[in-house]
Design a protein around this motif. Structure first.
Motif, PDB file in Angstrom:
ATOM      1  N   HIS A 605      38.235  43.021  37.739  1.00 26.63           N
ATOM      2  CA  HIS A 605      37.679  44.064  36.878  1.00 26.63           C
ATOM      3  C   HIS A 605      36.351  44.605  37.413  1.00 26.63           C
ATOM      4  N   TYR A 608      37.068  47.994  40.769  1.00 26.44           N
ATOM      5  CA  TYR A 608      37.771  49.272  40.657  1.00 26.44           C
ATOM      6  C   TYR A 608      37.237  50.318  41.645  1.00 26.44           C
ATOM      7  N   TRP A 625      46.020  43.688  37.751  1.00 23.85           N
ATOM      8  CA  TRP A 625      44.716  44.223  37.323  1.00 23.85           C
ATOM      9  C   TRP A 625      44.643  44.240  35.793  1.00 23.85           C
ATOM     10  N   PRO A 626      43.488  43.989  35.169  1.00 26.44           N
ATOM     11  CA  PRO A 626      42.205  43.591  35.749  1.00 26.44           C
ATOM     12  C   PRO A 626      42.030  42.077  35.840  1.00 26.44           C
ATOM     13  N   TYR A 627      43.172  41.330  35.801  1.00 21.73           N
ATOM     14  CA  TYR A 627      43.056  39.872  35.795  1.00 21.73           C
ATOM     15  C   TYR A 627      43.147  39.333  37.235  1.00 21.73           C
ATOM     16  N   HIS A 629      41.350  37.630  40.832  1.00 20.50           N
ATOM     17  CA  HIS A 629      40.173  37.871  41.676  1.00 20.50           C
ATOM     18  C   HIS A 629      40.615  38.115  43.111  1.00 20.50           C
TER      19      HIS A 629
END
Length: 808
Positions: A605, A608, A625-627, A629
């Protein structure tokens, strides 16, 4: 056989037995004499007369004093045979601008008073000088007149010039000697054998010196190998060879026999008659007889030379000139003949190139032309520079010769060829001139207080004349430094004509070769469309698909299409170049990368904007996304400009792209490449950096920042400054989420597409050994391109590094 000897005689006699040979008007060098102007009225400020204005081109100006850089110093003028200074009364930046331009700099950045660079000696030539700033010479400014001053040398004025040369400005290369009418400025070899005339460089021939409007010979009586060594050095050759004297003796003997023997012809009735007798009254016979008698006079310009072998110019040797009324200045002798050995770069035979090697622990960097540059030496597998204290022509000549050039024509100080990085190894080098290497010369080791890189020594070496500039030209440009490229070609009948290079695929690399071939320095730009330059009568495309490495000496050494293939064959799409005496040179701070590297697992997150600018690996597009890494290999990069001109984006600000997500302009799409590679060179992860906010983060002492990108400001890096991209900014990383643990090579390349000209592209890449265990990373043995020797490169990847996974 008789025909062959006739050809040889025709070439030998005009060059050896005549006193002088006419020179080509186009190559004449005017004699330089000191300016002499009448003293002006002292009662008030005087305005220069028309007679003075006609002499301004001959006024000599120099910068002196200590301590100083090459572009600053006490102003000294040469007037009436004597050097003198200028008083600082009424001095201004306008005066400084006039003086700096006279010295070949584009402008002045300041001026000094009260003898900042030390007190001069002799006359104070000018006082209360008041220039408007547009004058071509300080002579044309108002002043109290020559020699009229109420100052002391405590008030000597100085100037600080902008370290950027005027395009096309040529430094004087005249060796100052005490002789006047006997000054020797130019020397050449005139080949005797016809075949030698077709090959360049000319390595053997009769030694001739320029005299009046022609060329004259030197008597060979007492001629030594030391004299030959000096002449060869002047002409760009590092070594001399023995001359086959028997060949020249036989040639002279055959010449005398042939000219004295009457030619015999057979009449129709079979009776032999003397052709010379039959034509005794003809004009041709009279002219031949006069020419033969003139050749027997044996007049020589110089009849004694006694060089020690360490001189850099024949003018520095003890010379005995022929007296005006002498008729036998070389009794029993003939014209001196010299044979030279060219360096590997100028040899025609590949076999000879392999046998002749140049030094592997000395090199030149930052020079615009072949045979010039900053002197760098190799010690403990790391390159460093030489301090300019006591740097002179003898030491510079040793460097030139060991690199395959001739003697030095200039020993440059004050970082004139750009400032190096890393250690400074030598100080107060004291070569005698006959040493094989600069490492054989006495010198002092450096301490941190002794020298800085602003004092890096440099050289300009004599190089052989190769004639490469004769087959290429630039047309249509606003100055001689730019224009459409035209090549000279010969058809099957030997007819020569000029033609164009197709502009398709034309780049900075090809332009660099053209500028080098023409002796115009670096390429600022390779131009693919030249419609805005005036066209000539040349319209035919003759070459396409040119691809150069950028290091070639001429365009003929580059790859190209065998048959013309140019889709845009109109004249407006012909290739062009813009050349320059100076350019930038970017170098990455390798130790900083090693000190700042670490691994970060960054949440998606927060990425972007980075994804929008394509700073993540391809697999990021498939992430949830947004989870989750991404794993990032982060580091800082500090990029220095050590060149001689500012680094500026190729594209103007009208074409810069605004990125709203990060809130900045990109002035170059790709400014830096970041790659992680396997041991076999295959790429396992990559990143790139656009040049957003390219600016001067900081500068060396005494250098002012010029570029600040805030508020749509100018982007670039000033000479002596650097731009810092910190490890904690977006895209300053390589996405290694998909990389398995193992041993890799980290490679960083600045200006990878070479969109912007630089003086040295070999130092644009940095490599590090990288060990990754899945959680931590080690970097070791980081070095810049050619910063280490080949031996160090072979040892690359063998040594373990220190653990490095901190977060600064």
């Amino acid at each position: 056989m008789q025909l062959a000897w006739s050809l040889l005689l025709g070439l030998w006699l005009p060059c050896c037995l005549a006193q002088t040979t006419p020179s080509n008007a186009a190559t004449r060098t005017p004699t330089r004499t000191p300016t002499r102007t009448p003293t002006r009225t002292p009662s008030s400020l005087s305005t220069p007369s028309a007679s003075v204005q006609s002499q301004t081109a001959q006024l000599k100006v120099r910068l002196s004093g200590y301590p100083r850089k090459h572009n600053e110093g006490r102003v000294e003028l040469f007037h009436q045979g004597e050097w003198g200074t200028i008083c600082d009364d009424d001095f201004s930046i306008h005066n400084a601008n006039v003086l700096c331009r006279h010295l070949g700099f584009v402008s002045a950045t300041g001026w000094t008073h009260s003898a900042k660079y030390g007190k001069g000696q002799g006359k104070i030539w000018l006082d209360n000088v008041q220039c408007n700033g547009g004058e071509k010479s300080i002579e044309l400014c108002k002043s109290r007149g020559w020699g009229n001053s109420d100052c002391t040398h405590d008030e000597d004025a100085g100037v600080v010039c902008k370290d950027e040369r005027i395009p096309g400005f040529v430094d004087s290369n005249v060796i100052e000697t005490q002789a006047d009418e006997n000054k020797i400025e130019e020397v050449r070899l005139r080949p005797v054998v016809a075949m030698s005339r077709r090959k360049l460089p000319i390595t053997e021939g009769v030694v001739e010196v320029r005299h009046r409007d022609g060329w004259a010979q030197i008597c060979d009586l007492g001629w030594t190998i030391k004299n030959t060594h000096v002449v060869c050095g002047m002409l760009g050759f590092p070594h001399e060879r023995k001359v086959n004297k028997n060949f020249y003796k036989r040639l002279r003997k055959r010449a005398a026999e042939t000219l004295s023997r009457p030619k015999v012809t057979v009449s129709a009735g079979g009776r032999q008659t003397s052709k010379a007798k039959a034509n005794a009254k003809s004009k041709q016979s009279s002219a031949g007889k006069r020419l033969y008698l003139e050749r027997q006079k044996n007049h020589f310009r110089i009849h004694s030379v006694a060089c020690s072998g360490t001189e850099v110019h024949l003018a520095a040797c003890p010379l005995e000139f022929s007296k005006a009324n002498a008729t036998s200045a070389c009794r029993g002798g003939t014209a001196a003949v010299v044979s030279c050995m060219p360096g590997p770069l100028f040899m025609q035979s590949n076999g000879m190139k392999k046998k002749t090697r140049t030094s592997s622990n000395v090199r030149l960097k930052g020079g615009a032309r072949v045979g010039e540059g900053r002197v760098e030496v190799l010690k403990d597998n790391e390159w460093g520079t030489v301090c300019d204290d006591r740097w002179n022509l003898q030491s510079a000549s040793v460097v030139c010769r060991e690199l395959g050039f001739g003697s030095a024509k200039e020993a440059l100080t004050g970082g004139r060829m750009g400032q190096g990085m890393g250690p400074i190894y030598m100080n107060e080098v004291k070569c005698l001139g006959q040493e094989k290497s600069i490492w054989n010369c006495p010198f002092k080791n450096i301490t941190s207080e002794d020298c800085q890189h602003v004092e890096d020594a440099a050289v300009r070496c004599n190089v052989p004349h190769m004639g490469l500039e004769d087959s290429i030209r630039l047309t249509g440009g606003r100055t001689r430094y730019e224009g459409r490229v035209e090549l000279l070609r010969s058809d099957a009948n030997g007819t020569q004509s000029w033609g164009l290079i197709c502009g398709e695929t034309w780049s900075t690399k090809e332009a660099m070769v053209v500028c080098r071939q023409l002796g115009l320095g670096y390429a600022n730009q390779g131009v693919q469309e030249t419609w805005y330059w005036d066209s000539s009568n040349v319209t035919e495309m003759i070459l396409s698909g040119v691809k150069c490495t950028g290091r070639e000496m001429s365009l003929s050494q580059c790859q190209h299409h065998k048959a013309l293939s140019c889709q845009k064959a109109a004249v407006k799409f012909a290739a062009g170049v813009i050349c320059s005496d100076t350019t930038s040179d970017l170098v990455l701070d390798a130790p900083l990368v090693q000190q700042t590297v670490y691994i970060e697992d960054r949440p998606l997150h927060m990425l972007y904007c980075a994804a929008e600018e394509d700073c993540l690996s391809k697999s990021a597009a498939k992430a949830n996304w947004p989870y989750g890494h991404r794993r990032l290999l982060r580091f800082s990069s500090q990029i220095h400009n050590i060149g001689r001109a500012d680094f500026k984006p190729k594209a103007g600000r009208h074409s810069w792209v605004w990125h709203a997500c990060h809130g900045h302009y990109h002035s170059m799409d790709i400014f830096t490449h970041y790659d992680l590679m396997s041991a076999n060179g295959s790429r396992v992860a990559e990143g790139h950096k656009a040049s957003f906010c390219l600016e001067d983060s900081d500068c060396h002492e005494g250098v002012s920042k010029r570029y600040e990108c805030a508020n749509f400001g100018d982007q670039g890096i000033t000479v002596g400054c650097w731009d810092l991209y910190r490890h904690d900014i977006d895209c300053q990383w390589i996405d290694i989420t998909d990389v398995r643990p193992g041993n890799y090579i980290l490679q960083i390349v600045i200006n990878p597409n070479q969109e912007v000209s630089e003086s040295d592209f070999t130092n644009n890449a940095m490599k590090c050994n990288c060990k990754y265990d899945g959680h931590r990373v080690w970097l070791h043995n980081c070095h810049i391109g050619d910063a280490f020797s080949e031996e160090a490169e072979r040892r690359f990847e063998k040594y373990p590094g220190q653990l490095n996974n901190h977060i600064p």
